[in-house]
Write an enzyme that holds these catalytic residues in place. Structure first.
Site, short mmCIF file in Angstrom:
data_model
loop_
_atom_site.label_atom_id
_atom_site.label_comp_id
_atom_site.label_asym_id
_atom_site.label_seq_id
_atom_site.Cartn_x
_atom_site.Cartn_y
_atom_site.Cartn_z
N VAL A 1 4.18 0.94 2.11
CA VAL A 1 4.20 -0.29 2.91
C VAL A 1 4.58 -1.48 2.01
CG1 VAL A 1 2.85 -1.78 4.44
CG2 VAL A 1 2.38 0.66 4.36
N PHE A 10 1.57 9.35 3.72
CA PHE A 10 2.70 9.48 4.66
C PHE A 10 3.65 8.30 4.65
CE2 PHE A 10 -1.02 11.72 6.40
CZ PHE A 10 -0.54 13.00 6.23
N ASP A 50 -8.54 7.45 13.12
CA ASP A 50 -8.71 7.09 11.71
C ASP A 50 -9.23 5.66 11.64
OD1 ASP A 50 -8.61 7.52 9.02
OD2 ASP A 50 -6.46 7.14 8.79
N LYS A 91 7.07 -0.46 6.80
CA LYS A 91 6.56 0.84 6.33
C LYS A 91 7.69 1.84 6.38
CE LYS A 91 2.34 2.78 7.40
NZ LYS A 91 1.36 3.50 8.22
N GLY A 132 0.84 -1.20 0.00
CA GLY A 132 0.00 0.00 0.00
C GLY A 132 0.87 1.23 0.00
N GLU A 133 0.26 2.32 -0.40
CA GLU A 133 0.99 3.58 -0.38
C GLU A 133 0.02 4.67 0.04
OE1 GLU A 133 3.21 4.42 -3.88
OE2 GLU A 133 4.04 6.27 -3.02
N1 LIG Z 1 0.72 -5.94 9.94
C1 LIG Z 1 0.23 -6.01 8.70
N2 LIG Z 1 -0.01 -7.22 8.18
C2 LIG Z 1 -0.48 -7.34 6.92
N3 LIG Z 1 -0.74 -6.31 6.12
C3 LIG Z 1 -0.53 -5.07 6.58
C4 LIG Z 1 -0.02 -4.87 7.91
N4 LIG Z 1 0.11 -3.54 8.09
C5 LIG Z 1 -0.30 -2.95 6.95
N5 LIG Z 1 -0.69 -3.86 6.05
C6 LIG Z 1 -1.18 -3.62 4.68
O1 LIG Z 1 -0.62 -2.42 4.20
C7 LIG Z 1 -1.64 -1.51 3.82
C8 LIG Z 1 -1.23 -0.10 4.17
O2 LIG Z 1 -1.00 0.00 5.55
P1 LIG Z 1 -1.24 1.35 6.35
O3 LIG Z 1 -2.67 1.71 6.28
O4 LIG Z 1 -0.65 1.22 7.68
O5 LIG Z 1 -0.36 2.34 5.46
P2 LIG Z 1 -0.57 3.86 5.11
O6 LIG Z 1 0.65 4.30 4.40
O7 LIG Z 1 -0.93 4.61 6.33
O8 LIG Z 1 -1.77 3.80 4.14
P3 LIG Z 1 -3.01 4.78 4.08
O9 LIG Z 1 -2.46 6.17 4.16
O10 LIG Z 1 -3.62 4.45 2.77
O11 LIG Z 1 -3.88 4.43 5.24
C9 LIG Z 1 -2.87 -1.96 4.56
O12 LIG Z 1 -4.03 -1.64 3.87
C10 LIG Z 1 -2.69 -3.46 4.66
O13 LIG Z 1 -3.17 -4.08 3.52
#
Ligand SMILES: Nc1ncnc2c1ncn2[C@@H]1O[C@H](COP(=O)(O)OP(=O)(O)OP(=O)(O)O)[C@@H](O)[C@H]1O
Length: 579
Positions: free
Chosen positions: A159, A156, A295, A183, A152-153
């Site tokens: 990942v 901030f 959130d 991340k 994911g991206e």
């Molecule tokens: N511990 C984990 N185990 C499996 N997948 C995870 C885990 N943490 C995150 N992910 C995956 O990574 C994605 C992005 O994680 P996260 O929401 O923390 O990132 P972000 O950069 O804050 O994204 P956003 O800004 O879109 O919310 C999640 O939607 C999930 O699919």
């Protein structure tokens, strides 16, 4: 000691303890330590039974006085201790005396220190547990990790799925390929490391299993925070809700096998109830330790394949109200689809936490005044709603629902009245599901999705709601019914209750009979409902108040600006840096 008439021992008083000691020769004159040759060493006076100083005696007295003067010697030589035998006759001090006000004060202080978000546990956590944990936990460096697929991206950070670079050693867990999630985050990564470490110590089961976080400086893009978690699973609640199979797909994942049972509202309700219980349990863990997620949405809830439960992820927008971290009342970081109408977790009149010790000391008061946890409860209510109404699971449908609810002044019952007569089959099915067992599902939902934060139920309160008692029963037991009545009573709108009391009093007669006159009742009603008519004084007062609020807001904002940088520094020393 002598034996008294009664046969008991009586202490013998040798001389008064209150006899003043001679002033030190050091006070006011110079001491001559030379013994005089003319004066004899010492004479014994039988009358006084005291040794009278002679010239040699003067020397000893001078030395004695020297010790007194500088305060060196046995305790009773240099202090006015009195006589040991005499002291033995004094009543012994009984140590600490427990008085009612003293006990009440001690109890009050203890309850304050332990009240949410927990000042005392906070100190223990920050200065002891955090330190001990760092000593024993495995740490990782950039070179220890091999990045895999991008998961994911966000705004901030990015990942990735990740694995350990080195061959597995028996000491390190996470040995399988893709066991980890990494991340790479920008500035908010520091907050996320802080929150994840706090959560790991306080309520590890609420959130994804956090492994390590550090500041990595060697990147060309500048400093980045690297955060590592255990890989929990591939599906978020959002992914699962998008499937037509929801909620049966969750049941299969939780029970690890497909259930060969007839499908229907009862079964769906039971699965949704299980999910809601897990979500509220996770939220309760966060709130009890003073963290508000801010959130909370299906995209940030991951299904852990290991524990077969839902866990919270993405603590980048969370606020730790124990010490005021990431709490900037006027900052707006939230997802409008799931954000509560107040949009801020604290009143905007609350200044940002001044400094860690002051914020910590005031945190129980601020928590009670603002109930910031209810912000997440509103979001959880919307998730409940989406689970019950399949038609509201898409983003566009949720945005439309939010608009409709706003038009109904955030009153779910009013929304229901407006929508039910022309409801689609999806919506009707949702109402039916929530109406099972006398409508306890609907009741829980309406106690979560309310305009005023103070009127929303807490996570703990929701977990105790009769909705979670059913366990498949169609009829509530007597006890469950009683609890439901009690719950309904505590959830009453107190404005309505006051109106009801006034009506009751109106019926109870005249002043003479102990009731109220119509005029008095009118006055009470007016107090309830302030006059809307404007008078010149009222207008002037309102303008003064407005001006005062504006000045306060401007001052607050400038202070926030000044404080932000300073504040962001003190706790970042807790974040490890890559060596
Ligand atoms: N511990 C984990 N185990 C499996 N997948 C995870 C885990 N943490 C995150 N992910 C995956 O990574 C994605 C992005 O994680 P996260 O929401 O923390 O990132 P972000 O950069 O804050 O994204 P956003 O800004 O879109 O919310 C999640 O939607 C999930 O699919």
């Amino acid at each position: 000691m002598a034996t008294g008439a009664s046969g008991g021992t009586v202490p013998i008083k040798l001389h008064s303890t209150h006899r003043p000691k001679p002033p030190s020769p050091f006070l006011g004159r110079t001491l001559n330590l030379k013994p005089s040759s003319r004066t004899p060493m010492a004479t014994f006076n039988p009358k006084t039974s005291a040794v009278v100083a002679s010239s040699g005696g003067e020397f000893f007295e001078a030395v004695h006085n020297l010790f007194l003067g500088v305060g060196v010697g046995l305790p009773c030589t240099v202090m006015e201790c009195g006589d040991i035998i005499y002291r033995s006759t004094l009543p012994k001090p009984s140590g600490l005396t427990l008085t009612v006000p003293g006990a009440a004060l001690a109890l009050g202080t203890l309850s304050y220190l332990w009240a949410t978000p927990g000042v005392a546990p906070g100190f223990f956590d920050m200065f002891f547990l955090a330190f001990v944990e760092r000593l024993f936990r495995p740490t990782f460096k950039k070179d220890d990790l091999v990045l895999g697929k991008k998961l994911g991206e966000g705004a901030f950070g990015v990942v990735y799925r990740a694995s350990l670079a080195k061959k597995p050693s028996s000491k390190v867990p996470y040995q399988k390929e893709g066991d980890l999630v990494l991340k790479k985050a920008t500035e908010y990564g520091a907050v996320e490391i802080w929150m994840n470490e706090r959560v790991r110590r306080a309520c590890a089961n609420s959130c994804a299993d956090f492994v390590h976080g550090f500041l990595e400086n060697s990147s060309k893009k500048g400093a980045e925070y690297w955060l590592i978690w255990r890989y929990e699973g591939e599906a978020t609640l959002y992914d699962l809700m998008q499937s037509k199979e929801f909620p049966y797909n969750v049941e299969t994942m939780m029970l690890r096998e497909v259930q060969d049972l007839p499908r229907g509202l009862e079964r769906e309700n039971r699965i949704i109830q299980t999910i809601m219980r897990q979500l509220l349990f996770a939220l309760d863990g966060l709130h009890s330790t003073g963290i508000v997620h801010r959130d909370f949405k299906p995209q940030n809830i991951i299904f852990s394949e290991g524990s077969r439960t839902f866990k919270i992820i993405d603590l980048g927008a969370a606020a730790d109200l124990r010490v005021g971290i990431n709490y900037i009342p006027k900052e707006f970081l939230l997802d409008p689809r799931y954000a509560a109408p107040e949009q801020y977790i604290m009143s905007t009149q609350t200044p940002s936490a001044p400094s860690a010790p002051v914020a910590t000391a005031l945190s129980p008061v601020l928590w009670q005044m603002n109930l910031p946890d209810r912000f997440d409860i509103y979001s959880a209510g919307l998730i409940f709603l989406q689970m019950a109404f399949s038609g509201l699971r898409s983003d566009s449908a949720l945005i439309q629902f939010n608009r409709q609810l706003k038009r109904c002044d955030f009153d779910l019952n009013a929304w229901r009245k407006s929508i039910e007569p022309r409801a689609s089959s999806d919506l009707r099915k949702g109402f039916e599901l929530l109406d099972l067992d006398g409508g306890i599902g609907w009741e829980l939902l309406t106690s979560m999705v309310r305009y005023k934060a103070g009127q929303r139920i807490s996570a703990k309160g929701a977990l105790a709601h009769p909705y979670f008692d059913r366990e498949g029963l169609l009829v509530l037991s007597l006890m469950q019914n009683l609890r439901l009545q009690l719950f309904r009573a505590t959830q009453q709108d107190y404005g309505e209750a006051a109106e009801w009391v006034i009506q009751l009093m109106a019926k109870s007669g005249t002043e003479k009979e102990g009731g109220f006159t119509e005029a008095q009742l009118q006055e009470l009603r007016e107090r309830q409902e302030p006059k809307k008519k404007a008078s010149p004084q009222r207008n002037a007062l309102a303008s003064v108040l407005r001006l005062q609020r504006k000045i306060m807001r401007t001052l607050d904002e400038s202070m926030d600006e000044l404080n932000r940088r300073r504040k962001s520094l003190w706790w970042s020393r807790w974040i490890p840096r890559e060596e």
